[in-house]
Design a protein around this motif. Structure first.
Motif: not given
Length: 205
Positions: A58-74
């Motif tokens: 679950g924590l690793f999935q949250l980390l992937q989601l956070l990084r996807a949001l970071g890509d979206l912000r770019q």
């Protein structure tokens, strides 16, 4: 903002689960200590391994989601973008939880024991080899990155009163001469069955 708020809530729940797992792990260590003295205690790690793995995934999935949001912000951002302000703090909190979980998930499954018929843990004769086994309770599916465990023999053990609590490995009060006959580092490999996590056996101590 709604996604970030939900992630904050999930991280709060994961901290509660982590505290619960620490209590269960402490209870397992107490049962292991009693089993080393001959008590009929259940030292099966399968439930703990399942719980640690579920929380870790679950924590690793949250980390992937956070990084996807970071890509979206770019790609798309605007003034006072909550992703820009809150994502780094969330990722730091998440990394701290993952680090703590992985460190606490590394346990000594089999205390030092000699390869004889009775195989009583912690009963070691001089000039005889003994073995120990460590296990990572989180089943990791990514086999592209090898993990290694290193064993270290502390030859300057302080007296009982000043000794800090050890993390799962029971040590004798006085050392005579302990040696590592082969390499001091081992690669963690899959256990005896596909459902088991990563283990490493130190068989020539």
């Amino acid at each position: 903002q709604e996604v970030l708020a939900q992630m904050q809530q999930l991280l709060g729940r994961s901290e509660t689960l982590r505290d619960f797992l620490q209590q269960e792990l402490g209870a397992w260590r107490e049962r292991q200590q009693r089993a080393c003295l001959g008590a009929p205690a259940d030292t099966c790690l399968r439930p703990l391994e399942t719980w640690f793995t579920e929380l870790g995934q679950g924590l690793f999935q949250l980390l992937q989601l956070l990084r996807a949001l970071g890509d979206l912000r770019q790609k798309v951002t605007y003034e006072r973008d909550p992703l820009k302000a809150e994502t780094p703090l969330l990722e730091q909190r998440l990394q701290e939880q993952l680090t703590h979980l992985l460190q606490s998930a590394f346990v000594v499954e089999q205390q030092p024991s000699m390869p004889n018929a009775c195989k009583r843990p912690l009963v070691l004769r001089t000039a005889s080899k003994f073995s120990a086994r460590a296990r990572l309770l989180i089943r990791l599916h990514d086999r592209n990155h090898h993990m290694e465990a290193k064993i270290h023999i502390d030859r300057a053990v302080p007296p009982w009163g000043s000794r800090p609590p050890t993390r799962g490995l029971s040590l004798p009060r006085r050392f005579r001469k302990f040696n590592i006959l082969t390499s001091s580092s081992k690669t963690l490999l899959a256990g005896d069955s596909p459902q088991d996590g990563l283990v490493c056996d130190f068989q020539y101590l």
